[in-house]
Design a protein around this motif. Sequence first.
Motif, short mmCIF file in Angstrom:
data_model
loop_
_atom_site.label_atom_id
_atom_site.label_comp_id
_atom_site.label_asym_id
_atom_site.label_seq_id
_atom_site.Cartn_x
_atom_site.Cartn_y
_atom_site.Cartn_z
N GLY A 66 0.89 -1.18 0.01
CA GLY A 66 -0.06 -0.16 -0.15
C GLY A 66 1.04 1.30 0.15
N GLU A 67 0.35 2.55 -0.45
CA GLU A 67 1.05 3.73 -0.53
C GLU A 67 1.54 4.08 0.93
OE1 GLU A 67 -0.99 7.10 -2.08
OE2 GLU A 67 0.77 8.43 -1.65
N GLU A 68 0.90 3.98 1.86
CA GLU A 68 1.25 4.56 3.10
C GLU A 68 1.82 3.43 4.24
OE1 GLU A 68 -1.09 7.38 1.76
OE2 GLU A 68 0.64 7.43 3.33
N VAL A 81 -2.32 -1.15 -3.67
CA VAL A 81 -3.53 -0.01 -3.41
C VAL A 81 -3.06 1.53 -3.25
CG1 VAL A 81 -5.01 0.38 -1.50
CG2 VAL A 81 -4.53 -2.16 -2.09
N ASP A 82 -3.56 1.93 -3.66
CA ASP A 82 -3.64 3.47 -3.28
C ASP A 82 -4.82 3.73 -2.68
OD1 ASP A 82 -2.51 6.62 -4.81
OD2 ASP A 82 -3.58 6.26 -3.03
N PRO A 83 -5.01 3.92 -1.33
CA PRO A 83 -6.19 4.13 -0.62
C PRO A 83 -7.05 5.31 -1.04
CG PRO A 83 -4.37 4.58 0.74
CD PRO A 83 -3.74 3.92 -0.35
N HIS A 157 6.14 16.91 -6.31
CA HIS A 157 7.50 17.39 -5.97
C HIS A 157 8.51 16.73 -6.25
CE1 HIS A 157 8.15 14.75 -2.68
NE2 HIS A 157 6.94 14.66 -2.60
N ARG A 158 8.29 15.42 -6.86
CA ARG A 158 9.44 14.41 -7.08
C ARG A 158 10.28 14.95 -8.33
NH1 ARG A 158 4.70 11.54 -5.80
NH2 ARG A 158 4.20 11.11 -8.06
N ARG A 159 9.85 15.79 -9.00
CA ARG A 159 10.71 16.15 -10.03
C ARG A 159 10.67 17.88 -10.17
NH1 ARG A 159 12.15 12.08 -9.58
NH2 ARG A 159 12.69 10.26 -11.24
N GLY A 182 -4.87 16.59 -10.61
CA GLY A 182 -4.68 16.20 -8.98
C GLY A 182 -4.78 14.76 -8.76
N SER A 183 -5.15 14.03 -9.73
CA SER A 183 -5.54 12.37 -9.41
C SER A 183 -4.78 11.63 -10.48
CB SER A 183 -6.58 11.99 -9.24
OG SER A 183 -6.80 10.36 -9.25
N GLY A 184 -3.52 10.91 -10.58
CA GLY A 184 -2.88 10.54 -11.55
C GLY A 184 -3.77 9.25 -11.98
N ALA A 185 -4.32 8.47 -10.87
CA ALA A 185 -5.28 7.13 -11.57
C ALA A 185 -6.12 7.69 -12.12
CB ALA A 185 -5.48 6.65 -10.22
N ALA A 198 -4.53 12.11 -23.50
CA ALA A 198 -3.21 11.68 -23.06
C ALA A 198 -3.01 12.35 -21.60
CB ALA A 198 -2.06 12.27 -23.88
N TYR A 199 -2.26 11.31 -20.97
CA TYR A 199 -1.69 11.70 -19.49
C TYR A 199 -0.21 11.43 -19.57
CZ TYR A 199 -1.37 12.00 -14.41
OH TYR A 199 -0.84 12.43 -13.11
N VAL A 200 0.35 12.63 -18.91
CA VAL A 200 1.95 12.28 -19.01
C VAL A 200 2.54 13.09 -17.59
CG1 VAL A 200 2.28 14.28 -20.11
CG2 VAL A 200 4.16 12.67 -20.12
C1 LIP Z 1 -1.32 11.57 -6.65
C2 LIP Z 1 -0.62 10.96 -8.10
C3 LIP Z 1 0.04 11.72 -9.08
C4 LIP Z 1 0.02 13.35 -8.67
C5 LIP Z 1 -1.16 13.87 -8.20
C6 LIP Z 1 -1.08 12.95 -6.65
P1 LIP Z 1 -1.76 10.97 -4.21
O1 LIP Z 1 -0.97 10.88 -5.71
O2 LIP Z 1 -1.48 10.14 -8.37
O3 LIP Z 1 1.46 11.50 -8.97
O4 LIP Z 1 0.12 13.85 -10.16
O5 LIP Z 1 -0.79 15.25 -7.79
O6 LIP Z 1 0.19 13.20 -5.93
O7 LIP Z 1 -0.82 11.45 -3.43
O8 LIP Z 1 -2.89 11.77 -4.36
O9 LIP Z 1 -2.28 9.66 -3.68
#
Ligand code: LIP
Length: 258
Positions: A66-68, A81-83, A157-159, A182-185, A198-200
Amino acid sequence: MKALQGRFETAVTLATEAGALAMQMRGAGTVTLKGPQDWVTEADGAVERFISARLAAAFPSDGFQGEEGGVARGGSLRWIVDPIDGTANYMRGSPRFCVSLACFEDRTPLIGVLVAPALGETYVAHQGGGAMLNGRPIRAADTTALDRCVVEVGWSHRRPNPDFLSLCEGILAQGARLRLGGSGALGLADVASGRLDAYVELHINLWDVAAALVLLAESGAAVSPFLEGNGPTEGNPILACAPDIAPALSGLTGFAAR
Ligand code: LIP
């Protein structure tokens, strides 16, 4: 598929119940920062523990990550899992968040379920079974030109921000329209359903993409090789898009979507 059918059905039920728990907990409890603009709420932890406990009872030999909480259990079949994906949206009362639940066999994505309870949307897919949104089949878009596209660029913030801005400028220069949700998924799920071309993102983690990778594969989208190299353990960039624009966007971003 018989062994997986039970896991697939359990995943849909479990993700739905987890989404209901997230809705019940919205607005309650403490919110803390894991990093710059990287939030975690009490609901993130509670939802992950809920899912982990139910999967341990149902499939005790399966692994769990899980993420956490990280890797809690090992196993050749592993749940990822991303809760709550889209936590920054969730904590502000925005509906654009989801529970993301996937089952892998080693590095092979087998089952993906995304439940966005505030949007009333459930995405499901399993290997060879197609992808569905609220019970209806979904396919990636048939867009052929970048100046007709809507492209979501994920941020974290990772890049470094200059790299993010440079990526956005390159996409805008092709005449595409940008968005950031705000949600990559859910951005990746929108590519699978054809609602986004597209999503990048320059860097995203396994738990964010694990379920969406199954949706994308089953919907005919082109996707970069996220699971190659250290993707599963350290994350990777990702490009997912309508197949006909994959050559142009792969050349522009440097991420080879096929
Ligand atoms: C999300 C990630 C993605 C980012 C979002 C957000 P989280 O994760 O799906 O990498 O673009 O801003 O961080 O932290 O909401 O589970």
